[in-house]
Design a protein around this motif. Sequence first.
Motif, PDB file in Angstrom:
ATOM      1  N   THR A  32       0.841  -1.192   0.000  1.00  0.00           N
ATOM      2  CA  THR A  32       0.000   0.000   0.000  1.00  0.00           C
ATOM      3  C   THR A  32       0.875   1.240   0.000  1.00  0.00           C
ATOM      4  OG1 THR A  32      -0.176  -0.073   2.423  1.00  0.00           O
ATOM      5  CG2 THR A  32      -1.914  -1.171   1.146  1.00  0.00           C
ATOM      6  N   GLY A  54       0.534   4.180   1.156  1.00  0.00           N
ATOM      7  CA  GLY A  54       0.556   5.087   2.289  1.00  0.00           C
ATOM      8  C   GLY A  54       0.083   6.465   1.877  1.00  0.00           C
ATOM      9  N   ILE A  80      -5.243   0.940   2.158  1.00  0.00           N
ATOM     10  CA  ILE A  80      -5.127  -0.006   3.272  1.00  0.00           C
ATOM     11  C   ILE A  80      -6.333  -0.939   3.305  1.00  0.00           C
ATOM     12  CG2 ILE A  80      -4.887  -0.222   5.775  1.00  0.00           C
ATOM     13  CD1 ILE A  80      -3.820   2.704   5.736  1.00  0.00           C
ATOM     14  N   THR A 110       2.976  -2.127   4.237  1.00  0.00           N
ATOM     15  CA  THR A 110       2.400  -0.783   4.244  1.00  0.00           C
ATOM     16  C   THR A 110       3.474   0.282   4.264  1.00  0.00           C
ATOM     17  OG1 THR A 110       2.234  -0.778   6.667  1.00  0.00           O
ATOM     18  CG2 THR A 110       0.321  -1.568   5.437  1.00  0.00           C
ATOM     19  N   HIS A 122      -2.253   2.474  11.371  1.00  0.00           N
ATOM     20  CA  HIS A 122      -2.506   1.217  10.675  1.00  0.00           C
ATOM     21  C   HIS A 122      -3.083   0.151  11.605  1.00  0.00           C
ATOM     22  CE1 HIS A 122       0.451   2.341   7.354  1.00  0.00           C
ATOM     23  NE2 HIS A 122      -0.531   1.777   6.683  1.00  0.00           N
TER      24      HIS A 122
END
Length: 242
Positions: A11, A13, A106, A123, A141
Amino acid sequence: MKQSLPIIGITMGDPVGIGPEIILQSLDDPQIYALCHPLVIGDSAALQLARTCLNSTLDMKVIATPDSGIYHHGCIDLMALSHLNPGSTSWGHPTPVTGNAMISYITAGAHMASRGEIAAMVTCPINKMAMKLAGSKFSGHTELLAQLTNTEKFAMMMAGDRLRVVLVTIHIPLKNVPKALSAENILTTIELTSEALIQRFGIANPKIAIAALNPHAGEEGLFGNEESRLIAPAMDMARNKG
């Protein structure tokens, strides 16, 4: 050969943060592709801008599903879940729009992992303020992923080759930590850590050390009593449970 390696979702971010740069510099390493099929989940405009800034020679292919990727070094496979306008975004300036985009990466990654479409999820850094601007009740997260996976008991672990560190409290001001501690949540963290070390790291008899909160472990109450009042009782309960 294509299906012999696990697909790892990455991901992006914060799309106006350092995530796109981290992705480009990481996937420039051919060794990554010898270990897995990296799938980027993020924004095409943000990745393209980072490519320009870094003078990256990596190509980019936008794909619709994880199994449609090329997964070949030199070309980044991207699932573009947002289409941010470069004219209305700028590096280091999160907005509600970039925050919502960040959360969508996410969320999609977690759902794909839960469905078995990707083997794991990595992530890139997020921006906590962007989450707030987007109206999220979560501050990181860990909490968001816990809700997405219906996980009631969870903790954050920082794992290295020799040492794994698990936190009892996360994402709160330091001044609020003592009030957030209890013997019960310390015990829960000990149990989660033991379970993870045994089941996920293959350590049959893990050694778990509990850090003190106050300087000199409180120095017999001179600098605080959380050690005697909360931490020691939690350790005793953990020993009694075996």
